[in-house]
Design a protein around this motif. Structure first.
Motif, PDB file in Angstrom:
ATOM      1  N   LEU A  40      11.841  -1.128 -11.614  1.00  0.00           N
ATOM      2  CA  LEU A  40      11.604  -1.122 -10.144  1.00  0.00           C
ATOM      3  C   LEU A  40      10.195  -1.345  -9.832  1.00  0.00           C
ATOM      4  CD1 LEU A  40      14.325   1.240  -8.654  1.00  0.00           C
ATOM      5  CD2 LEU A  40      14.478  -1.274  -8.976  1.00  0.00           C
ATOM      6  N   CYS A  41       9.326  -0.646 -10.639  1.00  0.00           N
ATOM      7  CA  CYS A  41       7.890  -0.701 -10.539  1.00  0.00           C
ATOM      8  C   CYS A  41       7.396  -2.047 -10.837  1.00  0.00           C
ATOM      9  CB  CYS A  41       7.334   0.434 -11.363  1.00  0.00           C
ATOM     10  SG  CYS A  41       7.435   2.178 -11.003  1.00  0.00           S
ATOM     11  N   GLU A  42       7.888  -2.641 -11.902  1.00  0.00           N
ATOM     12  CA  GLU A  42       7.424  -4.024 -12.209  1.00  0.00           C
ATOM     13  C   GLU A  42       7.795  -4.974 -11.299  1.00  0.00           C
ATOM     14  OE1 GLU A  42       9.273  -4.645 -16.016  1.00  0.00           O
ATOM     15  OE2 GLU A  42       7.934  -3.253 -17.158  1.00  0.00           O
ATOM     16  N   ILE A  43       9.156  -4.918 -10.701  1.00  0.00           N
ATOM     17  CA  ILE A  43       9.751  -5.874  -9.587  1.00  0.00           C
ATOM     18  C   ILE A  43       8.957  -5.523  -8.317  1.00  0.00           C
ATOM     19  CG2 ILE A  43      11.590  -6.318  -8.011  1.00  0.00           C
ATOM     20  CD1 ILE A  43      13.563  -5.528 -10.542  1.00  0.00           C
ATOM     21  N   LEU A  44       8.722  -4.508  -7.961  1.00  0.00           N
ATOM     22  CA  LEU A  44       7.911  -4.381  -6.576  1.00  0.00           C
ATOM     23  C   LEU A  44       6.226  -4.225  -6.841  1.00  0.00           C
ATOM     24  CD1 LEU A  44      10.210  -1.736  -4.922  1.00  0.00           C
ATOM     25  CD2 LEU A  44      10.078  -4.314  -4.437  1.00  0.00           C
ATOM     26  N   GLN A  45       5.996  -4.364  -8.250  1.00  0.00           N
ATOM     27  CA  GLN A  45       4.551  -4.547  -8.307  1.00  0.00           C
ATOM     28  C   GLN A  45       3.706  -3.248  -7.954  1.00  0.00           C
ATOM     29  OE1 GLN A  45       3.678  -8.200  -6.810  1.00  0.00           O
ATOM     30  NE2 GLN A  45       3.601  -9.123  -8.651  1.00  0.00           N
ATOM     31  N   VAL A  46       4.307  -2.008  -8.231  1.00  0.00           N
ATOM     32  CA  VAL A  46       3.830  -0.724  -7.742  1.00  0.00           C
ATOM     33  C   VAL A  46       2.151  -0.762  -8.652  1.00  0.00           C
ATOM     34  CG1 VAL A  46       3.838   1.773  -8.007  1.00  0.00           C
ATOM     35  CG2 VAL A  46       5.925   0.295  -7.531  1.00  0.00           C
ATOM     36  N   GLY A  47       1.282  -0.577  -7.721  1.00  0.00           N
ATOM     37  CA  GLY A  47      -0.189  -0.710  -8.571  1.00  0.00           C
ATOM     38  C   GLY A  47      -1.032  -1.595  -8.356  1.00  0.00           C
ATOM     39  N   GLU A  48      -0.301  -2.801  -7.818  1.00  0.00           N
ATOM     40  CA  GLU A  48      -1.067  -3.911  -8.053  1.00  0.00           C
ATOM     41  C   GLU A  48      -1.896  -4.165  -6.545  1.00  0.00           C
ATOM     42  OE1 GLU A  48      -1.435  -6.571  -9.992  1.00  0.00           O
ATOM     43  OE2 GLU A  48      -0.104  -5.738 -11.570  1.00  0.00           O
ATOM     44  N   LEU A  49      -2.957  -4.804  -6.482  1.00  0.00           N
ATOM     45  CA  LEU A  49      -3.509  -5.036  -5.058  1.00  0.00           C
ATOM     46  C   LEU A  49      -2.640  -5.938  -4.283  1.00  0.00           C
ATOM     47  CD1 LEU A  49      -7.177  -5.378  -6.127  1.00  0.00           C
ATOM     48  CD2 LEU A  49      -6.121  -3.457  -4.396  1.00  0.00           C
ATOM     49  N   PRO A  50      -2.479  -6.031  -3.036  1.00  0.00           N
ATOM     50  CA  PRO A  50      -1.969  -6.989  -2.162  1.00  0.00           C
ATOM     51  C   PRO A  50      -2.510  -8.346  -2.459  1.00  0.00           C
ATOM     52  CG  PRO A  50      -2.916  -5.218  -0.734  1.00  0.00           C
ATOM     53  CD  PRO A  50      -3.200  -4.925  -1.988  1.00  0.00           C
ATOM     54  N   ASN A  51      -1.714  -9.305  -2.308  1.00  0.00           N
ATOM     55  CA  ASN A  51      -2.127 -10.665  -2.482  1.00  0.00           C
ATOM     56  C   ASN A  51      -2.552 -11.327  -1.243  1.00  0.00           C
ATOM     57  OD1 ASN A  51      -2.534 -13.456  -3.214  1.00  0.00           O
ATOM     58  ND2 ASN A  51      -0.264 -13.968  -3.374  1.00  0.00           N
ATOM     59  N   GLU A  52      -3.870 -11.888  -0.908  1.00  0.00           N
ATOM     60  CA  GLU A  52      -4.577 -12.626   0.169  1.00  0.00           C
ATOM     61  C   GLU A  52      -3.356 -13.361   0.847  1.00  0.00           C
ATOM     62  OE1 GLU A  52      -6.986 -12.558   3.229  1.00  0.00           O
ATOM     63  OE2 GLU A  52      -7.007 -11.271   1.533  1.00  0.00           O
ATOM     64  N   GLY A  53      -2.730 -14.309   0.164  1.00  0.00           N
ATOM     65  CA  GLY A  53      -1.759 -15.323   0.785  1.00  0.00           C
ATOM     66  C   GLY A  53      -0.292 -14.813   0.673  1.00  0.00           C
ATOM     67  N   CYS A  54       0.181 -13.837   0.616  1.00  0.00           N
ATOM     68  CA  CYS A  54       1.392 -13.664   0.319  1.00  0.00           C
ATOM     69  C   CYS A  54       1.957 -12.859   1.673  1.00  0.00           C
ATOM     70  CB  CYS A  54       1.827 -12.542  -0.625  1.00  0.00           C
ATOM     71  SG  CYS A  54       3.495 -12.058  -0.992  1.00  0.00           S
ATOM     72  N   LEU A  57       0.859  -1.143  -0.050  1.00  0.00           N
ATOM     73  CA  LEU A  57       0.210   0.050   0.017  1.00  0.00           C
ATOM     74  C   LEU A  57       0.893   1.389  -0.115  1.00  0.00           C
ATOM     75  CD1 LEU A  57      -2.829  -0.906   2.515  1.00  0.00           C
ATOM     76  CD2 LEU A  57      -3.081  -1.267  -0.077  1.00  0.00           C
ATOM     77  N   THR A  58       1.730   1.223   0.690  1.00  0.00           N
ATOM     78  CA  THR A  58       2.819   2.401   0.661  1.00  0.00           C
ATOM     79  C   THR A  58       3.531   2.506  -0.646  1.00  0.00           C
ATOM     80  OG1 THR A  58       3.516   1.854   2.838  1.00  0.00           O
ATOM     81  CG2 THR A  58       4.939   3.295   1.594  1.00  0.00           C
ATOM     82  N   PHE A  59       3.972   1.677  -1.522  1.00  0.00           N
ATOM     83  CA  PHE A  59       4.381   1.655  -2.487  1.00  0.00           C
ATOM     84  C   PHE A  59       3.297   2.156  -3.664  1.00  0.00           C
ATOM     85  CE2 PHE A  59       8.244  -1.457  -1.694  1.00  0.00           C
ATOM     86  CZ  PHE A  59       8.975  -0.199  -1.344  1.00  0.00           C
ATOM     87  N   ASN A  60       2.403   1.867  -3.317  1.00  0.00           N
ATOM     88  CA  ASN A  60       1.194   1.971  -4.227  1.00  0.00           C
ATOM     89  C   ASN A  60       0.930   3.629  -4.349  1.00  0.00           C
ATOM     90  OD1 ASN A  60       0.632  -0.523  -5.222  1.00  0.00           O
ATOM     91  ND2 ASN A  60      -1.271  -1.085  -4.204  1.00  0.00           N
ATOM     92  N   LEU A  61       1.468   4.403  -3.301  1.00  0.00           N
ATOM     93  CA  LEU A  61       1.145   5.799  -3.337  1.00  0.00           C
ATOM     94  C   LEU A  61       1.915   6.438  -4.674  1.00  0.00           C
ATOM     95  CD1 LEU A  61       1.761   6.497   0.463  1.00  0.00           C
ATOM     96  CD2 LEU A  61      -0.582   6.694  -0.828  1.00  0.00           C
ATOM     97  N   LEU A  62       2.970   5.512  -5.177  1.00  0.00           N
ATOM     98  CA  LEU A  62       3.567   6.008  -6.080  1.00  0.00           C
ATOM     99  C   LEU A  62       3.046   5.856  -7.720  1.00  0.00           C
ATOM    100  CD1 LEU A  62       6.911   4.337  -5.152  1.00  0.00           C
ATOM    101  CD2 LEU A  62       6.618   6.691  -4.872  1.00  0.00           C
TER     102      LEU A  62
END
Length: 733
Positions: free
Chosen positions: A430-444, A310-315
């Motif tokens: 780096l955005c791809e590696i850290l999946q910026v903009g993706e929803l959190p995965n329930e099981g991760c 969620l913090t990275f998704n601020l980007l």
């Protein structure tokens, strides 16, 4: 006739007949055969007659073990041979009695009633009856009254949470006074741990399930109040507190996430973005949780991962914002990059001369468009985020920035590293590696401790990686034509370093120093060595002969793992009060045993504790991903692609399904492979392919050990011609 009778006696009982034991307090158990074609009410009447009990309509059957759920016409098909049942009062009668008892004047009687209610509320049949009698409103009034404390209040909140979790009643019906009372328990400096846990869980469920309640909760709870709960020694409380922060952060409107403020501790939780970047909150999480004295449990790891995502998704907003070439403020940032790099305070006087000099400087800065570098930032991603990263490097790490730019701009051998182009492409990577903009995965649970060690972790991560890129470029002696090849190597260096889970940015730098270009080449060579060594026809033929033996070995390993069993989380559990279930294969590979657990097991779970079972012969098929029944139903999961990748279901007779979400990719491959092996189907997971390659490679090397440094011919040697005469002898002497 005798033979016919023996055959008849040996035949299995009809599938509609189930043999069970039924208990009743103070009486001997009845061993009966339940005919699944008969109405449930008729069966209950026969059981009551066996104990001379009148009013059979006032009774029902429940399981004696496990969650002790009521048996209904819809769920009776789950009864297995040998199950122990219990005759109990009907859910309607139980709900009415408990509703009366929790409103009684006797404190002891009320406490016992609430304790029983907290246990029964997990049963959907009972919950429906209790809710229909306005039971939730009654519990809410008891909480709002403020007269319950200690155990009594804890049981009340537990029952309320269990009842609401069934989804029968909308959370929007909750009153403001109830929210204030629950928030009051969270804000109190000294409150019972069980009450605090349930209060945090209720607030989290409110936020996740109701948009209107999100605003009300956010007005009652501040970050400063939750920080106190992150500093306690109880990791459960810490987990619930971070889960509430994540829920509010996830549901916050976009504009509120990005608001700035001066005092983060007085912030309402609608204003999240700048708060999460504040040193105080970050350092509390780092020092009291990540670097605490206790090992981090799976649920806490998941919440830290969610907070990181969620913090990275601020980007994302900056990542998807194109630069406006006509915006002077944005163009001034590029001018600032040029000024810092080349100290251009004494600009030439003429406009044309200045324009010509700027073009030369932008070329040395490594931009693709030398005349108007603003055009380089019009592609999304990475958009304006790349420019933000470059400006951070130039201002906060000025020596590093000028060194990278100047050492490349002064080269004349075509090996210069284009800083601008590299920074833009690196930001996208780096955005791809850290999946910026993706929803959190329930099981991760894949969080990185180092991102909690710095207030500007993203920018610092970029600064480390841009230095790595410049170093790798020089090691490869790359030219502009090698740009994509360099970026591939850098991606591999970064992903390998992140997989080692460095605990700080300094440790990341150390890991990256050990992953030089020559080391990456060595790793690549060793990983594909088996493929390069074994390409001749004789070796391929030997490999094909070995493969069935290795596949059988893998199959046995998968089945052995299924016999050991695995723990799974309950599908759709939104609360941090986790529920688990365990599944394992019988040692003779004929039955799958499964059942609920209160907590994750610390070792092997005995078959006796797993009350449910499925004969392998009843399994019709195994489906994965979107074909699973629970993935079709769970729109609330946002159909997250990572959750889909871990989902699989067993479809068995008559039309039932046992649904799984594996804790990780490894367990997913183990179980899908094992189930396919049970059904006589091909094991096709990535793990099987990897294991097959590894084991075959090892076996081949062992068999060919004596042929080291001997060239194996492409074709078998020719058979020699027959001798012209067979008149020859051997003389031994």
């Amino acid at each position: 006739m005798l033979v016919w009778c023996e055959r008849r006696a040996a035949m299995p009982p009809p599938s509609d007949i189930v043999k069970v034991a039924i208990e009743w307090p103070g009486a001997n158990a009845q061993l009966i055969e339940i005919d699944q074609k008969k109405p449930l009410s008729s069966i209950i009447r026969e059981v009551c007659d066996g104990w001379s009990l009148s009013g059979s309509e006032q009774f029902a059957l429940r399981y004696a073990d496990g969650p002790q759920l009521y048996i209904t016409e819809q769920s009776r098909g789950e009864i297995k041979n040998g199950t122990i049942l219990r005759l109990a009062i009907s859910p309607t009668r139980a709900a009415r009695q408990l509703l009366e008892r929790i409103q009684s004047h006797g404190i002891d009687a009320r406490l016992e009633a609430l304790k029983e209610l907290a246990k029964l509320s997990a049963d959907p049949t009972f919950a429906t009856e209790f809710i229909n009698m306005e039971g939730i409103s009654t519990l809410a009034r008891l909480v709002e009254s403020g007269t319950h404390f200690g155990e009594m209040l804890a049981f009340t909140l537990t029952a309320f949470l269990e009842l609401m979790d069934h989804g029968i009643v909308s959370w929007d019906l909750i009153s403001l006074s109830f929210i204030k009372q629950i928030a009051g328990y969270v804000n109190q400096p000294m409150v019972d741990v069980s009450i605090l846990q349930r209060s945090l869980a209720i607030l989290e469920s409110m936020v996740l399930n109701s948009h209107s309640l999100y605003h009300r909760v956010a007005q009652e709870i501040t970050v400063g109040q939750l920080i106190a709960h992150l500093q306690v020694s109880n990791q459960e409380i810490q987990t619930y507190a971070i889960a509430l922060i994540n829920a509010l952060f996830l549901k916050a409107p976009e504009d509120r996430r990005q608001e700035e403020c001066t005092n983060p501790l007085d912030l309402q939780l609608t204003e999240m973005a700048i708060t999460l970047a504040q040193k105080h909150l970050r350092s509390i999480i780092l020092n009291h949780i990540i670097r605490g004295n206790r090992p981090i449990k799976a649920e806490m790891a998941h919440q830290l991962y969610v907070l990181q995502v969620l913090t990275f998704n601020l980007l994302e907003e900056r990542m998807m914002t194109k630069m406006d070439p006509s915006d002077q403020a944005q163009r001034d940032i590029i001018f600032e990059l040029r000024r810092i790099a080349f100290d251009g305070e004494n600009d030439p006087g003429g406009t044309e001369k200045r324009k010509s000099m700027y073009t030369k400087d932008y070329k040395m800065l490594g931009f693709t468009n030398h005349v108007n570098p603003a055009m380089d930032f019009t592609q999304t991603p990475p958009g304006m985020l790349a420019l933000d990263n470059m400006l951070y490097l130039a201002k906060l790490h000025q020596d590093t920035y000028t060194r990278i730019v100047l050492e490349n701009s002064s080269r004349e051998d075509k090996h210069e590293c284009p800083f601008g182009r590299c920074a833009i492409e690196l930001t996208r990577m780096l955005c791809e590696i850290l999946q910026v903009g993706e929803l959190p995965n329930e099981g991760c649970n894949d969080y990185h401790p180092m991102f909690f060690t710095h207030d500007r972790a993203w920018e610092e991560f970029f600064c480390v990686c841009i230095q790595l890129l410049n170093k790798t470029w020089k090691e490869m002696r790359a030219t502009a034509e090698d740009f994509n090849k360099v970026m591939q190597v850098v991606r591999e260096q970064i992903t390998r370093a992140l997989a080692m889970k460095p605990s700080s940015l300094d440790q990341l730098k150390s890991k990256l120093r050990g992953l030089s270009y020559s080391e990456i080449l060595r790793l690549r060579q060793s990983e594909r060595m088996s493929q390069d060594d074994f390409q001749s026809p004789p070796i391929i033929e030997l490999r094909e002969r070995i493969q069935p033996e290795i596949m059988e070995l893998i199959k046995q390993q998968r089945l052995n793992r299924l016999c050991e069993g695995s723990c799974f989380r309950k599908v759709g559990n939104r609360r941090r009060q986790e529920k688990f279930w365990f599944c394992r294969l019988s040692l003779n590979h004929k039955v799958l045993h499964y059942g609920d657990l209160e907590e994750p097991p610390q070792g092997e779970v005995p078959f006796e504790l797993l009350t449910d079972k499925i004969p392998v012969s009843d399994i019709k098929s195994v489906v994965t991903g979107k074909d699973c029944p629970h993935m079709k139903e769970k729109s609330a999961l946002k159909q997250n692609k990572e959750v889909l990748e871990l989902a699989f279901s067993i479809l068995y007779d008559p039309d039932e399904a046992l649904n799984f979400v594996a804790p990780n990719k490894y367990e997913y491959c183990i179980w899908t492979d094992g189930l396919c092996a049970l059904l006589g189907r091909e094991m096709g997971s990535d793990l099987t392919r990897s294991d097959l390659d590894t084991l075959i490679s090892m076996e081949m090397k062992l068999r060919l050990l004596d042929l080291e440094n001997i060239t194996i011919p492409e074709a078998p040697p020719p058979i020699p011609k027959e001798p012209s005469t067979y008149n020859f002898t051997y003389n031994y002497g």
